[in-house]
Design a protein around this motif. Structure first.
Motif, PDB file in Angstrom:
ATOM      1  N   GLN A   2      13.634  75.074  45.084  1.00 22.28           N
ATOM      2  CA  GLN A   2      12.732  76.067  44.525  1.00 22.28           C
ATOM      3  C   GLN A   2      13.343  77.447  44.581  1.00 22.28           C
ATOM      4  O   GLN A   2      14.037  77.799  45.523  1.00 22.28           O
ATOM      5  CB  GLN A   2      11.424  76.108  45.314  1.00 22.28           C
ATOM      6  N   SER A   3      13.043  78.223  43.558  1.00 21.36           N
ATOM      7  CA  SER A   3      13.470  79.622  43.554  1.00 21.36           C
ATOM      8  C   SER A   3      12.266  80.486  43.893  1.00 21.36           C
ATOM      9  O   SER A   3      11.120  80.037  43.831  1.00 21.36           O
ATOM     10  CB  SER A   3      14.009  79.999  42.178  1.00 21.36           C
ATOM     11  N   GLU A   4      12.531  81.733  44.220  1.00 19.62           N
ATOM     12  CA  GLU A   4      11.449  82.690  44.407  1.00 19.62           C
ATOM     13  C   GLU A   4      10.817  82.949  43.040  1.00 19.62           C
ATOM     14  O   GLU A   4      11.524  83.032  42.033  1.00 19.62           O
ATOM     15  CB  GLU A   4      11.990  83.996  44.982  1.00 19.62           C
ATOM     16  N   ALA A  54       8.228  79.998  38.272  1.00 21.49           N
ATOM     17  CA  ALA A  54       8.956  79.463  39.420  1.00 21.49           C
ATOM     18  C   ALA A  54       9.788  78.292  38.923  1.00 21.49           C
ATOM     19  O   ALA A  54       9.347  77.525  38.066  1.00 21.49           O
ATOM     20  CB  ALA A  54       7.997  79.022  40.515  1.00 21.49           C
ATOM     21  N   GLU A  55      10.989  78.190  39.463  1.00 18.13           N
ATOM     22  CA  GLU A  55      11.928  77.164  39.020  1.00 18.13           C
ATOM     23  C   GLU A  55      12.208  76.162  40.140  1.00 18.13           C
ATOM     24  O   GLU A  55      12.109  76.494  41.321  1.00 18.13           O
ATOM     25  CB  GLU A  55      13.252  77.815  38.614  1.00 18.13           C
ATOM     26  N   ASP A  57      15.539  73.725  40.748  1.00 12.08           N
ATOM     27  CA  ASP A  57      16.883  73.406  40.260  1.00 12.08           C
ATOM     28  C   ASP A  57      17.203  74.097  38.941  1.00 12.08           C
ATOM     29  O   ASP A  57      17.782  73.506  38.024  1.00 12.08           O
ATOM     30  CB  ASP A  57      17.070  71.895  40.148  1.00 12.08           C
ATOM     31  N   GLY A  58      16.777  75.366  38.833  1.00 16.10           N
ATOM     32  CA  GLY A  58      17.108  76.167  37.662  1.00 16.10           C
ATOM     33  C   GLY A  58      16.256  75.933  36.434  1.00 16.10           C
ATOM     34  O   GLY A  58      16.510  76.521  35.380  1.00 16.10           O
ATOM     35  N   VAL A  59      15.221  75.094  36.546  1.00 14.51           N
ATOM     36  CA  VAL A  59      14.342  74.796  35.409  1.00 14.51           C
ATOM     37  C   VAL A  59      12.940  75.309  35.728  1.00 14.51           C
ATOM     38  O   VAL A  59      12.385  75.003  36.790  1.00 14.51           O
ATOM     39  CB  VAL A  59      14.294  73.271  35.136  1.00 14.51           C
ATOM     40  N   VAL A  60      12.367  76.080  34.814  1.00 10.54           N
ATOM     41  CA  VAL A  60      11.008  76.587  35.011  1.00 10.54           C
ATOM     42  C   VAL A  60      10.052  75.402  35.069  1.00 10.54           C
ATOM     43  O   VAL A  60       9.992  74.590  34.146  1.00 10.54           O
ATOM     44  CB  VAL A  60      10.603  77.570  33.888  1.00 10.54           C
ATOM     45  N   GLN A  61       9.322  75.322  36.192  1.00  5.80           N
ATOM     46  CA  GLN A  61       8.396  74.195  36.410  1.00  5.80           C
ATOM     47  C   GLN A  61       6.979  74.652  36.754  1.00  5.80           C
ATOM     48  O   GLN A  61       6.083  73.828  36.854  1.00  5.80           O
ATOM     49  CB  GLN A  61       8.920  73.298  37.536  1.00  5.80           C
TER      50      GLN A  61
END
Length: 150
Positions: A2-4, A54-55, A57-61
């Motif tokens: 997850q990204s911030e 929020a992503e 693995d680099g994909v907006v989810q």
């Protein structure tokens, strides 16, 4: 991973629309019409910096729509792609919404959901949102909830 959460940009628009369609289309039959989030103008919301993504693995989810209002921050929409559910993204986005409201100086955050979305109402109650009232707006039977921020 997850990204911030980050403010969405125009390059995220297709993903935002895909996630909203994925999250809300299953409710059309139950509600008898398209839920409010399916009718929103995401191009305008993204351009006005109201949408957070929020992503994984680099994909907006996951997506979040916040609208500053007089007296409280409105958590207008939170949605997670069905393929990403159960990974804590919804919790992350709601926590982010609450933190944004605190930083903006709000003492509370509010939301509304359709009364047919019973699981959502139960979830919001479990995480501290209290039902304030019910009403009909634009043909939708809504449940209004508020959480006091500490």
């Amino acid at each position: 991973m997850q990204s911030e959460p980050r403010i969405a940009d125009q390059g995220d628009l297709a993903a935002v629309r895909r996630i909203v369609e994925d999250a809300y289309t299953p409710y059309v039959k139950e509600i008898g019409q398209k839920p409010g989030p399916l009718l929103d103008d995401y191009e305008t919301l993204v351009a006005s910096r109201r949408v957070t993504v929020a992503e994984i693995d680099g994909v907006v989810q996951g997506i979040l729509v916040l609208v500053p209002e007089e007296g409280a921050m409105l958590l207008d929409n939170v949605a997670v792609a069905s393929s990403a559910r159960g990974q804590g993204l919804g919790r992350l986005l709601i926590a982010h919404a609450e933190e944004c409201a605190r930083i903006a100086g709000y003492a509370s955050i509010r939301l509304c959901t359709n009364e047919a979305m019973a699981a959502n109402i139960e979830h919001y109650a479990r995480i501290g949102y209290e039902e304030t009232h019910r009403g009909e707006e634009a043909g939708f039977k809504r449940v209004y909830m508020t959480k006091t921020l500490v």
